[in-house]
Design a protein around this motif. Sequence first.
Motif, PDB file in Angstrom:
ATOM      1  N   LEU A  79       0.836  -1.204   0.000  1.00 52.85           N
ATOM      2  CA  LEU A  79       0.000   0.000   0.000  1.00 52.85           C
ATOM      3  C   LEU A  79       0.873   1.258   0.000  1.00 52.85           C
ATOM      4  N   LYS A  80       1.927   1.262   0.797  1.00 56.98           N
ATOM      5  CA  LYS A  80       2.833   2.416   0.826  1.00 56.98           C
ATOM      6  C   LYS A  80       3.446   2.650  -0.556  1.00 56.98           C
ATOM      7  N   ASN A  81       3.904   1.577  -1.188  1.00 59.15           N
ATOM      8  CA  ASN A  81       4.562   1.703  -2.492  1.00 59.15           C
ATOM      9  C   ASN A  81       3.587   2.087  -3.604  1.00 59.15           C
ATOM     10  N   GLU A  82       2.437   1.454  -3.633  1.00 60.11           N
ATOM     11  CA  GLU A  82       1.505   1.676  -4.739  1.00 60.11           C
ATOM     12  C   GLU A  82       0.702   2.964  -4.604  1.00 60.11           C
ATOM     13  N   LEU A  83       0.411   3.371  -3.378  1.00 62.60           N
ATOM     14  CA  LEU A  83      -0.372   4.590  -3.173  1.00 62.60           C
ATOM     15  C   LEU A  83       0.499   5.816  -2.940  1.00 62.60           C
ATOM     16  N   GLN A  84       1.800   5.579  -2.695  1.00 62.62           N
ATOM     17  CA  GLN A  84       2.731   6.675  -2.416  1.00 62.62           C
ATOM     18  C   GLN A  84       2.232   7.546  -1.254  1.00 62.62           C
ATOM     19  N   LEU A  85       1.790   6.871  -0.195  1.00 63.68           N
ATOM     20  CA  LEU A  85       1.326   7.557   1.010  1.00 63.68           C
ATOM     21  C   LEU A  85       2.212   7.146   2.174  1.00 63.68           C
ATOM     22  N   PRO A  86       2.401   8.038   3.138  1.00 68.99           N
ATOM     23  CA  PRO A  86       3.190   7.658   4.312  1.00 68.99           C
ATOM     24  C   PRO A  86       2.434   6.660   5.189  1.00 68.99           C
ATOM     25  N   GLU A  87       3.212   5.857   5.901  1.00 72.94           N
ATOM     26  CA  GLU A  87       2.625   4.812   6.740  1.00 72.94           C
ATOM     27  C   GLU A  87       1.591   5.343   7.742  1.00 72.94           C
ATOM     28  N   PRO A  88       1.847   6.457   8.440  1.00 70.68           N
ATOM     29  CA  PRO A  88       0.845   6.948   9.403  1.00 70.68           C
ATOM     30  C   PRO A  88      -0.502   7.280   8.756  1.00 70.68           C
ATOM     31  N   VAL A  89      -0.462   7.792   7.537  1.00 74.97           N
ATOM     32  CA  VAL A  89      -1.710   8.117   6.824  1.00 74.97           C
ATOM     33  C   VAL A  89      -2.473   6.832   6.498  1.00 74.97           C
ATOM     34  N   ILE A  90      -1.756   5.822   6.039  1.00 75.66           N
ATOM     35  CA  ILE A  90      -2.386   4.539   5.720  1.00 75.66           C
ATOM     36  C   ILE A  90      -2.977   3.916   6.974  1.00 75.66           C
ATOM     37  N   ARG A  91      -2.250   3.964   8.070  1.00 78.01           N
ATOM     38  CA  ARG A  91      -2.735   3.394   9.331  1.00 78.01           C
ATOM     39  C   ARG A  91      -4.012   4.092   9.800  1.00 78.01           C
ATOM     40  N   LEU A  92      -4.029   5.421   9.748  1.00 74.59           N
ATOM     41  CA  LEU A  92      -5.223   6.176  10.168  1.00 74.59           C
ATOM     42  C   LEU A  92      -6.417   5.874   9.265  1.00 74.59           C
TER      43      LEU A  92
END
Length: 134
Positions: A79-92
Amino acid sequence: MSFVVYKSSAGSGKTYALVKEYLKISVQAKSDSRYKNILAITFTNKAAAEMKARVIDALIAISVSSKPEGAAYYLLQDLKNELQLPEPVIRLKCEAVLRSMLHNYSDVAISTIDKFVHKVLRTFAFDLQVPFNF
């Protein structure tokens, strides 16, 4: 929005790929209830139940665990690689999606082909002139 079909042999990672795509769509959406617009269809009740459980388990592991293990770890990395989002954003976002899903569990549309077709037939039974108790 696109229509995607995954076809491959047993044990090749179909469920992982489907869960990843399901999470990707849910996480990148502005709304926490985007999952309500996703239809995932499998052949068997067992496969549908497994996929639903894996989605929920992944959301829990990613949003709650400080260091997810196993498939959840790889899902988070993908998810981090494909969405180019930081881990904290993905977790939230996973936490928000999980909360919404648990409050609206009947809106999680992961089912078998038979259940889906049956639901469509019931919805249009009158228009199709099919008895309501077909």
